[in-house]
Design an enzyme around this catalytic site. Structure first.
Site, PDB file in Angstrom:
ATOM      1  N   HIS A   1      21.706 -28.144 -54.933  1.00 35.21           N
ATOM      2  CA  HIS A   1      22.041 -28.120 -53.407  1.00 35.21           C
ATOM      3  C   HIS A   1      21.545 -29.428 -52.689  1.00 35.21           C
ATOM      4  O   HIS A   1      20.951 -30.136 -53.257  1.00 35.21           O
ATOM      5  CB  HIS A   1      21.476 -27.036 -52.504  1.00 35.21           C
ATOM      6  CG  HIS A   1      20.259 -26.585 -52.879  1.00 35.21           C
ATOM      7  ND1 HIS A   1      19.049 -27.505 -52.592  1.00 35.21           N
ATOM      8  CD2 HIS A   1      19.443 -25.544 -53.509  1.00 35.21           C
ATOM      9  CE1 HIS A   1      17.986 -26.930 -52.902  1.00 35.21           C
ATOM     10  NE2 HIS A   1      18.135 -25.857 -53.529  1.00 35.21           N
TER      11      HIS A   1
HETATM   12  P1  TYD Z   1      16.707 -21.722 -52.890  1.00 31.19           P
HETATM   13  O1  TYD Z   1      16.043 -23.028 -52.058  1.00 31.19           O
HETATM   14  O2  TYD Z   1      18.072 -21.383 -52.736  1.00 31.19           O
HETATM   15  O3  TYD Z   1      16.144 -22.086 -54.234  1.00 31.19           O
HETATM   16  P2  TYD Z   1      17.287 -22.528 -55.447  1.00 31.19           P
HETATM   17  O4  TYD Z   1      18.247 -23.380 -54.904  1.00 31.19           O
HETATM   18  O5  TYD Z   1      16.257 -23.376 -56.507  1.00 31.19           O
HETATM   19  O6  TYD Z   1      17.546 -21.157 -56.195  1.00 31.19           O
HETATM   20  O7  TYD Z   1      15.711 -20.420 -52.706  1.00 31.19           O
HETATM   21  C1  TYD Z   1      15.996 -19.279 -53.190  1.00 31.19           C
HETATM   22  C2  TYD Z   1      15.680 -18.190 -52.152  1.00 31.19           C
HETATM   23  O8  TYD Z   1      14.375 -18.247 -51.848  1.00 31.19           O
HETATM   24  C3  TYD Z   1      16.612 -18.154 -51.018  1.00 31.19           C
HETATM   25  O9  TYD Z   1      17.696 -17.459 -51.068  1.00 31.19           O
HETATM   26  C4  TYD Z   1      15.675 -18.031 -49.877  1.00 31.19           C
HETATM   27  C5  TYD Z   1      14.267 -17.913 -50.333  1.00 31.19           C
HETATM   28  N1  TYD Z   1      13.417 -18.860 -49.687  1.00 31.19           N
HETATM   29  C6  TYD Z   1      12.805 -18.836 -48.461  1.00 31.19           C
HETATM   30  O10 TYD Z   1      12.805 -17.391 -47.956  1.00 31.19           O
HETATM   31  N2  TYD Z   1      11.907 -19.717 -47.911  1.00 31.19           N
HETATM   32  C7  TYD Z   1      11.982 -20.888 -48.603  1.00 31.19           C
HETATM   33  O11 TYD Z   1      11.081 -21.636 -47.995  1.00 31.19           O
HETATM   34  C8  TYD Z   1      12.722 -21.022 -49.634  1.00 31.19           C
HETATM   35  C9  TYD Z   1      12.487 -22.626 -50.334  1.00 31.19           C
HETATM   36  C10 TYD Z   1      13.220 -20.315 -50.212  1.00 31.19           C
END
Ligand code: TYD
Length: 138
Positions: A52
């Site tokens: 992303h």
């Molecule tokens: P995400 O940043 O989408 O991780 P990746 O792209 O590596 O899979 O985060 C995964 C999930 O975690 C997202 O749906 C929401 C939650 N999240 C939070 O609640 N707070 C945060 O600070 C982060 C980074 C993620």
């Protein structure tokens, strides 16, 4: 205006026979105020996370344990892979940079320091949409 570039930042490393120590203080080591920290762990060896980019968020990624790769893409055809395997390297990722984390070693821990609170609206989760945004087609 010159684009802000992703870069590896050498963090302080206090070497000590009792164990080494590294640290980050706002502005001394990184070009943003830290609003949030999160960490990624228990990733099955060899696995990857979805890619992303962010509209505004800046981040610094540190491998606290083990290793993984961060693949960065500027949306203009430049893609670079950074192997993060030392706790005294921080990868600074500016806004509007596509990034993927992959090639996790077993038991690795990735620390991410972020310039913003969590905001799903700041995410760009589709690579084609990202390319259109950076190429001013959206
Ligand atoms: P995400 O940043 O989408 O991780 P990746 O792209 O590596 O899979 O985060 C995964 C999930 O975690 C997202 O749906 C929401 C939650 N999240 C939070 O609640 N707070 C945060 O600070 C982060 C980074 C993620």
């Amino acid at each position: 205006m010159e684009p802000i570039l992703a870069k590896i930042i050498d963090l302080p490393c206090v070497r000590d026979p009792r164990g080494n120590l590294s640290f980050i203080q706002n502005a001394d080591q990184i070009p943003f105020e830290i609003a949030r920290a999160y960490w990624i762990y228990d990733v099955p060896g060899g696995h990857n996370r979805d890619g992303h980019a962010f509209h505004t968020q800046q981040e610094l990624i540190v491998s606290l344990s083990g290793s993984f790769d961060a693949v960065l893409d500027d949306g203009h055809g430049h893609r670079i892979r950074h192997h993060l395997n030392r706790s005294y390297y921080g990868l600074y990722v500016p806004p509007l940079t596509w990034r993927e984390l992959d090639n996790f070693s077993t038991n690795s821990v990735a620390l991410v320091l972020s310039s913003t609170l969590y905001d799903e609206l700041d995410y760009i989760r589709d690579f084609d949409t990202f390319k259109q945004i950076v190429n001013h087609e959206l």
